[in-house]
Scaffold this motif. Sequence first.
Motif, PDB file in Angstrom:
ATOM      1  N   UNK A 122       0.851  -1.205   0.000  1.00 21.01           N
ATOM      2  CA  UNK A 122       0.000   0.000   0.000  1.00 21.01           C
ATOM      3  C   UNK A 122       0.881   1.247   0.000  1.00 21.01           C
ATOM      4  N   UNK A 123       0.540   2.208  -0.848  1.00 20.94           N
ATOM      5  CA  UNK A 123       1.391   3.367  -0.994  1.00 20.94           C
ATOM      6  C   UNK A 123       1.333   4.317   0.168  1.00 20.94           C
ATOM      7  N   UNK A 124       2.324   5.176   0.266  1.00 25.11           N
ATOM      8  CA  UNK A 124       2.399   6.187   1.314  1.00 25.11           C
ATOM      9  C   UNK A 124       2.059   7.549   0.721  1.00 25.11           C
ATOM     10  N   UNK A 125       1.559   8.428   1.547  1.00 26.67           N
ATOM     11  CA  UNK A 125       1.298   9.829   1.213  1.00 26.67           C
ATOM     12  C   UNK A 125       0.455   9.990  -0.051  1.00 26.67           C
ATOM     13  N   UNK A 126      -0.606   9.163  -0.146  1.00 27.95           N
ATOM     14  CA  UNK A 126      -1.503   9.276  -1.286  1.00 27.95           C
ATOM     15  C   UNK A 126      -2.511  10.405  -1.112  1.00 27.95           C
ATOM     16  N   UNK A 127      -2.386  11.148  -0.033  1.00 29.08           N
ATOM     17  CA  UNK A 127      -3.329  12.232   0.212  1.00 29.08           C
ATOM     18  C   UNK A 127      -2.942  13.524  -0.496  1.00 29.08           C
ATOM     19  N   UNK A 128      -1.729  13.609  -1.069  1.00 33.24           N
ATOM     20  CA  UNK A 128      -1.258  14.852  -1.655  1.00 33.24           C
ATOM     21  C   UNK A 128      -2.176  15.416  -2.734  1.00 33.24           C
ATOM     22  N   UNK A 129      -2.712  14.603  -3.693  1.00 33.52           N
ATOM     23  CA  UNK A 129      -3.609  15.169  -4.715  1.00 33.52           C
ATOM     24  C   UNK A 129      -4.818  15.863  -4.116  1.00 33.52           C
ATOM     25  N   UNK A 130      -5.374  15.318  -3.048  1.00 27.57           N
ATOM     26  CA  UNK A 130      -6.525  15.946  -2.408  1.00 27.57           C
ATOM     27  C   UNK A 130      -6.120  17.254  -1.731  1.00 27.57           C
ATOM     28  N   UNK A 131      -4.973  17.246  -1.065  1.00 30.12           N
ATOM     29  CA  UNK A 131      -4.505  18.464  -0.404  1.00 30.12           C
ATOM     30  C   UNK A 131      -4.223  19.563  -1.420  1.00 30.12           C
ATOM     31  N   UNK A 132      -3.714  19.184  -2.583  1.00 33.69           N
ATOM     32  CA  UNK A 132      -3.436  20.165  -3.622  1.00 33.69           C
ATOM     33  C   UNK A 132      -4.716  20.843  -4.113  1.00 33.69           C
ATOM     34  N   UNK A 133      -5.844  20.155  -3.967  1.00 33.18           N
ATOM     35  CA  UNK A 133      -7.126  20.729  -4.369  1.00 33.18           C
ATOM     36  C   UNK A 133      -7.809  21.423  -3.209  1.00 33.18           C
ATOM     37  N   UNK A 134      -7.095  21.579  -2.099  1.00 32.19           N
ATOM     38  CA  UNK A 134      -7.640  22.302  -0.954  1.00 32.19           C
ATOM     39  C   UNK A 134      -8.572  21.493  -0.084  1.00 32.19           C
ATOM     40  N   UNK A 135      -8.548  20.174  -0.233  1.00 37.00           N
ATOM     41  CA  UNK A 135      -9.413  19.308   0.573  1.00 37.00           C
ATOM     42  C   UNK A 135      -8.672  18.889   1.839  1.00 37.00           C
ATOM     43  N   UNK A 136      -9.282  19.136   2.963  1.00 36.92           N
ATOM     44  CA  UNK A 136      -8.674  18.763   4.242  1.00 36.92           C
ATOM     45  C   UNK A 136      -9.788  18.442   5.224  1.00 36.92           C
ATOM     46  N   UNK A 137      -9.471  17.638   6.216  1.00 36.49           N
ATOM     47  CA  UNK A 137     -10.439  17.351   7.268  1.00 36.49           C
ATOM     48  C   UNK A 137      -9.942  17.985   8.569  1.00 36.49           C
ATOM     49  N   UNK A 138     -10.847  18.325   9.472  1.00 35.47           N
ATOM     50  CA  UNK A 138     -10.440  18.978  10.719  1.00 35.47           C
ATOM     51  C   UNK A 138      -9.407  18.172  11.484  1.00 35.47           C
ATOM     52  N   UNK A 139      -8.539  18.881  12.172  1.00 29.99           N
ATOM     53  CA  UNK A 139      -7.482  18.249  12.964  1.00 29.99           C
ATOM     54  C   UNK A 139      -8.067  17.734  14.276  1.00 29.99           C
ATOM     55  N   UNK A 140      -8.476  16.476  14.261  1.00 23.88           N
ATOM     56  CA  UNK A 140      -9.013  15.862  15.469  1.00 23.88           C
ATOM     57  C   UNK A 140      -8.716  14.369  15.438  1.00 23.88           C
ATOM     58  N   UNK A 141      -8.930  13.704  16.555  1.00 21.32           N
ATOM     59  CA  UNK A 141      -8.762  12.248  16.626  1.00 21.32           C
ATOM     60  C   UNK A 141     -10.078  11.605  16.247  1.00 21.32           C
ATOM     61  N   UNK A 142     -10.032  10.676  15.274  1.00 21.50           N
ATOM     62  CA  UNK A 142     -11.251  10.063  14.757  1.00 21.50           C
ATOM     63  C   UNK A 142     -11.382   8.632  15.275  1.00 21.50           C
TER      64      UNK A 142
END
Length: 680
Positions: A1-21
């Motif tokens: 499983x790849x690492x840091x696959x969240x970068x494309x979403x972050x580049x589009x300004x998508x983020x979730x609140x900083x909390x423990x889920x």
Amino acid sequence: MGEKQSDPLKNEGIAIPNMTYYFISGNLPHDYGGLTKSLLLRSKLFGKLSQTPTTFLTFGFDKDFSTKKKQLYENEKVHPKFTRILNMYNDFLSKNTNGRLFSEKTSLNEIKNHNKNRFFAKFSKIFRRQKSNLNYNFYEDGKSICSIDYLNNEKKRFKREEYTRQGLLCRVSYFNTETGRLYCQQFINDNHNVYLDKHYDFIEGQNELQLKSINWYSENGVLKFSDESELRRHWIEVLELETDHPKLFLVDSRRQDKHVFRVKKADSSYYAAIIHSKHYGDNPLHVKPRYRELFSHLYNLDAVFFITEEQKEDFQRIVGEHKTFFYTPHTMDKSLDKKVLKTQSEKNKAVIISRLVESKNLTHAIKAFKLVVDEIPEARLEIFGSGGAENKIKAEIESCNLQKNVFLKGYTNNPDNEFQKAWLTISTSHFEGFGLSNMEALGNGCPVITYDYDYGARSLVKDNENGFVVEKYNIEQLAEKIVLLMKNEKLHEKFSKCAFETADKYTTKHYMKRWSDALQKMIEVKKEKQELKGIFPGKQAFSVREHKIDESNLIIEFKAQVQVDEGYNLKLVGLDRRNNAVVICASSPEKPVSRSDVYRFNIDLDQHFHVKTVRANNTKTIDFYLAISNREQVTILKRLSVDQTEMPSPFLVAKYKVEPYITVKGNYSWTLQTDPEMPS
């Protein structure tokens, strides 16, 4: 499983609140249905985007938990970097303990040796001393001991020992040899210490076994709990207090609502539910018993997430609109590739990928296929999956004489490949929360022919665009549409392209954008609700001072202890005590000229009394509240108390006798009774 696959979403300004889920379910199941798949995928995607592991919480005791957890990681269902999987017994109770050594333990090797030679040798001293015979139960491999029953000379069980697949004793149960009933359980950790015990009583009048008490031998001494729910709430409270960091506790299983939503909330914690299955029975206004806990806590929850717009609307038919309701449909854990549209499909082949369970109603698909084969003798249906209804499905295939046309293929690890090869897929469920299999089919350009069930059928399938939506349980119409699509290549090509375009709405990008927006809004709404509670404090901020009935009109006049500015909207609501269904709702109160702190609601009982909801839920008690909303329509409820000492006489509404009364806490409520003299 790849690492840091969240970068494309972050580049589009998508983020979730900083909390423990924390994502909460009861246990880790052996078979992974839609609920578990969606929970694990959400956990992984949240972890990737935030680069912080989310936590999958389970409560139930499970001696096979470690094996299931290991398999999830090995099969790459989850990644340890993005998802922690915790169990209350394995990861909390058994580790934070100062328990006593279990003194009765016999090594598993001794037991195995005894088992091996039990037909050829006398019992060893230890077994003679216990004067017992042993019954062995094995895991499905036939080698690992799952449990051992100890029997006395009269062949009555007095003890059961349970073992993990790794051969570790984990629980011992004790039974009354006269009645055969359980009376005590001891839970053993890997260090052979008793970390918890449970005691049971048999209630003769109710003819059932009840848990009497739980003792946890914690590091801080013995903690006593009255039931399992109290124990689970304690664990949640411990998790709440670990840090001041914001936390979201999101419950996926309705069976866990009562354990989680009754926890006293910390200021930094958010509590929410996500809906996976149908909440009503035959009547859309009736709340299923398993959903009553959720409905009863709606006004205290920070959010409720729906995977279809239709179900969100149906919820609102019962409880009204809520700013805490959000639409967050499922997603696919893959990128879409238009190459699937170039894959050659087998013209007369249909496929179903599903759990083989009663709720999927697969016998209807087979009955319909009997009619299809009458028109297209070479038509073929392949069913992939496993489950308890397999024998019933086999019997239906034989009954319809379709052994040469319908095939049970077992579980598939490559559903994409099967959907790409198929001309179409069929969905005949009684109900669905969403229909993950249909979404996967569309993502592979495979048209869907589905019954019009709740929910997800019309969310995913646009009739005569990417498939057909058929009248529920109309087998003839289902067969007709299958034949039509199998015979029409141009129609199939059109449906296939449209199916792929529909699936694009459910990609990871859109999924995480919806969650990002919903979570940010959840935080804003909670802040506004806290501000409203600060402006209108106290438990008895509004009190009834006059109540009178005039034919079909009811006047309720109340006094406000605090000033209500013009920027706030007021509604009088009467809620079913069991589930918060709205059964009375009146807005636009009048203000008598002579009193600035008095408000009067004129209730038209023919219009404002929702008799259909009352009947659907068999409402017995109605509690009254004042709903206060700000300009953004964020709402809080304030219970209506009573100033006057006497209540007016009972009166009739529809076929009900209504009796207003003052509760023990001094609040305003009604009881309802069916009036036998009134027509239905």
